[in-house]
Design a protein around this motif. Structure first.
Motif, mmCIF file in Angstrom:
data_model
loop_
_atom_site.group_PDB
_atom_site.id
_atom_site.type_symbol
_atom_site.label_atom_id
_atom_site.label_comp_id
_atom_site.label_asym_id
_atom_site.label_seq_id
_atom_site.Cartn_x
_atom_site.Cartn_y
_atom_site.Cartn_z
ATOM 1 N N GLY A 133 0.821 -1.202 0.000
ATOM 2 C CA GLY A 133 0.000 0.000 0.000
ATOM 3 C C GLY A 133 0.856 1.252 0.000
ATOM 4 N N VAL A 134 0.201 2.399 0.024
ATOM 5 C CA VAL A 134 0.898 3.674 0.001
ATOM 6 C C VAL A 134 0.149 4.671 0.880
ATOM 7 C CG1 VAL A 134 -0.344 4.509 -2.038
ATOM 8 C CG2 VAL A 134 1.915 5.440 -1.520
ATOM 9 N N ALA A 135 0.898 5.588 1.480
ATOM 10 C CA ALA A 135 0.320 6.677 2.264
ATOM 11 C C ALA A 135 0.923 7.985 1.777
ATOM 12 C CB ALA A 135 0.595 6.482 3.750
ATOM 13 N N ASP A 136 0.125 9.042 1.748
ATOM 14 C CA ASP A 136 0.577 10.362 1.308
ATOM 15 C C ASP A 136 0.936 11.219 2.509
ATOM 16 O OD1 ASP A 136 0.153 9.949 -1.480
ATOM 17 O OD2 ASP A 136 -1.997 10.157 -1.125
ATOM 18 N N TYR A 137 2.016 11.985 2.364
ATOM 19 C CA TYR A 137 2.413 12.912 3.426
ATOM 20 C C TYR A 137 1.496 14.125 3.376
ATOM 21 C CZ TYR A 137 5.357 15.775 6.444
ATOM 22 O OH TYR A 137 5.836 16.563 7.467
ATOM 23 N N SER A 138 0.651 14.266 4.397
ATOM 24 C CA SER A 138 -0.340 15.343 4.433
ATOM 25 C C SER A 138 -0.536 15.795 5.871
ATOM 26 C CB SER A 138 -1.664 14.862 3.830
ATOM 27 O OG SER A 138 -2.598 15.905 3.754
ATOM 28 N N PRO A 139 0.446 16.508 6.433
ATOM 29 C CA PRO A 139 0.341 16.925 7.839
ATOM 30 C C PRO A 139 -0.830 17.848 8.071
ATOM 31 C CG PRO A 139 2.161 18.039 6.749
ATOM 32 C CD PRO A 139 1.674 17.001 5.798
ATOM 33 N N GLY A 140 -1.457 17.671 9.224
ATOM 34 C CA GLY A 140 -2.554 18.537 9.606
ATOM 35 C C GLY A 140 -3.914 18.076 9.157
ATOM 36 N N THR A 141 -3.972 16.955 8.413
ATOM 37 C CA THR A 141 -5.270 16.478 7.931
ATOM 38 C C THR A 141 -5.836 15.350 8.777
ATOM 39 O OG1 THR A 141 -4.189 14.924 6.418
ATOM 40 C CG2 THR A 141 -4.724 17.120 5.563
ATOM 41 N N SER A 142 -5.026 14.792 9.686
ATOM 42 C CA SER A 142 -5.500 13.688 10.519
ATOM 43 C C SER A 142 -5.929 14.204 11.885
ATOM 44 C CB SER A 142 -4.398 12.643 10.689
ATOM 45 O OG SER A 142 -4.017 12.111 9.442
ATOM 46 N N SER A 143 -6.824 13.468 12.517
ATOM 47 C CA SER A 143 -7.283 13.837 13.858
ATOM 48 C C SER A 143 -6.339 13.289 14.912
ATOM 49 C CB SER A 143 -8.696 13.301 14.094
ATOM 50 O OG SER A 143 -8.707 11.888 13.953
ATOM 51 N N THR A 144 -6.431 13.854 16.114
ATOM 52 C CA THR A 144 -5.634 13.348 17.232
ATOM 53 C C THR A 144 -5.967 11.880 17.473
ATOM 54 O OG1 THR A 144 -5.600 15.536 18.244
ATOM 55 C CG2 THR A 144 -5.106 13.669 19.678
ATOM 56 N N ARG A 145 -4.967 11.102 17.816
ATOM 57 C CA ARG A 145 -5.170 9.668 17.976
ATOM 58 C C ARG A 145 -4.614 9.183 19.308
ATOM 59 N NH1 ARG A 145 -0.296 7.149 15.810
ATOM 60 N NH2 ARG A 145 1.191 8.791 15.294
ATOM 61 N N TYR A 146 -5.008 7.981 19.694
ATOM 62 C CA TYR A 146 -4.545 7.384 20.937
ATOM 63 C C TYR A 146 -3.313 6.513 20.700
ATOM 64 C CZ TYR A 146 -9.006 8.801 22.996
ATOM 65 O OH TYR A 146 -10.067 9.538 23.442
ATOM 66 N N ARG A 147 -2.478 6.451 21.719
ATOM 67 C CA ARG A 147 -1.339 5.540 21.642
ATOM 68 C C ARG A 147 -1.842 4.103 21.552
ATOM 69 N NH1 ARG A 147 3.681 7.327 22.578
ATOM 70 N NH2 ARG A 147 3.974 9.434 23.395
ATOM 71 N N PRO A 148 -1.085 3.198 20.919
ATOM 72 C CA PRO A 148 -1.553 1.813 20.790
ATOM 73 C C PRO A 148 -1.499 1.028 22.092
ATOM 74 C CG PRO A 148 0.631 2.038 19.843
ATOM 75 C CD PRO A 148 0.173 3.434 20.178
ATOM 76 N N THR A 149 -0.559 1.363 22.984
ATOM 77 C CA THR A 149 -0.419 0.629 24.242
ATOM 78 C C THR A 149 -0.046 1.571 25.369
ATOM 79 O OG1 THR A 149 1.933 0.167 23.821
ATOM 80 C CG2 THR A 149 0.343 -1.485 23.086
ATOM 81 N N GLY A 150 -0.283 1.143 26.581
ATOM 82 C CA GLY A 150 0.133 1.866 27.778
ATOM 83 C C GLY A 150 0.011 0.955 28.983
ATOM 84 N N TYR A 151 0.732 1.290 30.053
ATOM 85 C CA TYR A 151 0.629 0.450 31.241
ATOM 86 C C TYR A 151 0.722 1.296 32.514
ATOM 87 C CZ TYR A 151 5.775 0.686 31.609
ATOM 88 O OH TYR A 151 7.071 1.117 31.720
ATOM 89 N N PHE A 152 0.186 0.721 33.593
ATOM 90 C CA PHE A 152 0.214 1.339 34.924
ATOM 91 C C PHE A 152 0.780 0.334 35.907
ATOM 92 C CE2 PHE A 152 -2.268 1.220 38.969
ATOM 93 C CZ PHE A 152 -1.660 2.297 39.604
#
Length: 536
Positions: free
Chosen positions: A345-364
């Motif tokens: 596949g391919v992805a285009d470099y387009s900063p500022g067009t994506s929404s804020t996202r969550y990290r894939p993992t985290g721990y406590f």
């Protein structure tokens, strides 16, 4: 299975009821709870946000990814014959108005290298000469992958990962036109000779700086924990490995225990790297360096994450190559919807067009709880929260008699669903932990509360002799009922409906050593040869 689980759960409740009846008059157990911002921030948080209170511990957000996956993906899928199972690991150049791609194509455990061209970088035509570089069924490179191509004044140069009887090592081939290739030498072009990379060397990426070829590669000492190293050469044949290696090591989390460099180039006043991290769910990260040796990971990693559930790249994204033509920058990569089902596949470099996202993992990890008594009994652990099909939460506890956790501590059960579990672990100290994960970066699981109960010495049950007349009456009635109930439930659980066979476990047989492996394995757990996926 569900009936058995229900039986065990009911039997457990019955046993708990019996135990509670046998402890008439006992002192109440003590409780410790984590639910507020202060509770969670008092421990160790990685990749998590505890700013809302009470509870609601969730994955932290990261800056939007500058890469937007193209709507036409995947742009290249399996072909016929030699590449009928999957295609992966693109290496792309743009020359004379034409996109040129060299890629890995596989059928079964054998992979060769193919070539395709495109006028727009989206619609590809395979070369009639495919495959343009063949594996050697009896040699050191019995399956090929991860090509990287450099075109200079002397022609085309390709370095690739070759997997054979001993290990994954790096080969070299040259071509006058990018189609007809000749392998250089009868053995590997580069293999690790230091302690950290003696087990295997893979995923080569080569760039030419002046008259010097610079090789970035991954290596492991024999435990399949891959780190990143660097080597240099004046001719592309004889390499000198940097004494500073390894330059980057895996940090756990989404990287798990392996990282592989797949693209490096000068950027601004330094260098930029894209790398693949992880094995079970590989994703793509970015790092930057001033000198090419010391690398700093991007805070937004992984910059190209797994696709949302149900998409073609939901199970893995890997082997990124970046191409810039004028104002357009593209990232080509491999993606899979299930293990071994690779497409390009391919992805285009387009900063500022994506929404804020969550990290894939985290721990406590909580602070260590001190009960004050060596023979304390940790009775139960309970948690509450919410998650969806694309997210998950796991909570557990460990107990011991040293102030700092060490191998002498005992581990409790891992709870992946809200509710309570009986522990009966003994020790003065305890520590709880929780892991949160998402496969869809637009949603996060939420952990509201963890509660642990414990009983210091002297707060346990009274002896049977102290129960009195009422206690004996209760025991005389309840014990036979509880035992009978447990026997009935066990008999029901063992009865299976006629004509419903036990589902078979699917295995893949390793062609090299004959060992049986689960179908999701990419490498044989016995000898390390590729089973269901390309060499990495």
């Amino acid at each position: 299975m569900r009936r058995a689980v229900g039986t065990i759960g009911t039997a457990t409740i019955a046993c708990a009821l019996l135990a509670s009846l046998c402890s008439v008059g006992a002192l109440a157990a003590l409780t410790v709870t984590w639910t507020t911002t202060a509770d969670f921030e008092g421990g160790t948080l990685y990749g998590l946000d505890a700013s809302s209170s009470p509870g609601q511990l969730r994955l932290a957000t990261v800056a939007p990814s500058p890469w937007v996956k193209h709507s036409l993906n995947p742009i290249l899928g399996p072909g016929s014959g030699w590449e009928a199972d999957w295609v992966d690991s693109p290496s792309v150049l743009y020359e004379g108005g034409v996109y040129k791609m060299w890629y890995q194509g596989c059928i079964g455990a054998r992979c060769d290298i193919g070539y395709a061209t495109s006028p727009d970088g989206l619609n590809w035509t395979r070369s009639p000469s495919n495959p343009v570089l063949l594996a050697n069924a009896s040699g050191w490179d019995q399956t090929l992958g991860n090509p990287t191509v450099v075109h200079d004044g002397t022609g085309y140069h390709m370095w690739y990962a070759g997997n054979g009887p001993l290990a994954i090592q790096i080969g070299y081939a040259t071509s006058p036109d990018g189609v007809v290739w000749t392998k250089v030498g009868s053995g590997p072009n580069f293999m690790g000779r230091q302690s950290w990379d003696r087990g295997a060397t893979s995923t080569p990426f080569v760039l030419k700086l002046g008259t010097t070829f610079v090789l970035y590669f991954s290596g492991q000492p024999g435990n399949f924990a891959y780190s990143i190293g660097r080597a240099t050469s004046s001719d592309g044949v004889n390499w000198t490995e940097d004494l500073a290696n390894p330059l980057m090591a895996p940090q756990g989390g989404w990287e798990e225990s392996r990282i592989h460099p797949t693209w490096v180039a000068p950027a601004g006043s330094g260098f930029e790297m894209y790398y693949t991290g992880g094995y079970n769910a590989p994703q793509i990260g970015r790092a930057a360096s001033v000198d090419g040796w010391n690398w700093t990971r991007d805070d937004a990693n992984p910059v190209l994450a797994l696709g949302t559930p149900g998409t073609w790249d939901q199970a893995g994204v890997a082997v990124a190559k970046v191409v810039t033509i004028g104002a357009t920058t593209r990232l080509y990569y491999g993606g899979e919807s299930w293990p071994g089902n690779w497409r390009i596949g391919v992805a285009d470099y387009s900063p500022g067009t994506s929404s804020t996202r969550y990290r894939p993992t985290g721990y406590f990890l909580s602070q260590v709880v001190d009960s004050g008594f060596r023979n304390t009994t940790w009775n139960s652990i309970d948690w509450s929260g919410s998650f969806s099909g694309a997210t998950g939460i796991a909570v557990s506890i460990r107990v011991g008699n040293t102030p700092v956790p060490d191998p002498s501590w005992s581990n409790g059960p891992v709870l992946t669903a809200p509710g309570s579990s009986i522990l009966q672990l003994s020790g003065r100290f305890a520590q709880v932990g929780a892991g949160l994960v998402t496969q869809n970066d637009s949603v996060t699981p939420v952990l509201d509360q963890i509660t642990v109960t414990y009983s210091p010495p002297g707060t346990g049950s009274q002896s049977v002799s102290d129960l009195g007349i009422l206690g004996w009456i209760v025991l005389a009635i309840v014990v036979p009922l509880a035992v009978g109930l447990m026997l009935i439930l066990l008999l029901v659980a063992r009865r299976r409906p006629a004509g419903v066979p036990t589902p078979p476990q699917a295995f893949l047989r390793c062609l090299a050593c004959g060992a049986a492996n689960p179908t999701y394995n990419r490498f044989c757990t016995n000898c390390g040869r590729p089973i269901g996926g390309p060499p990495r």
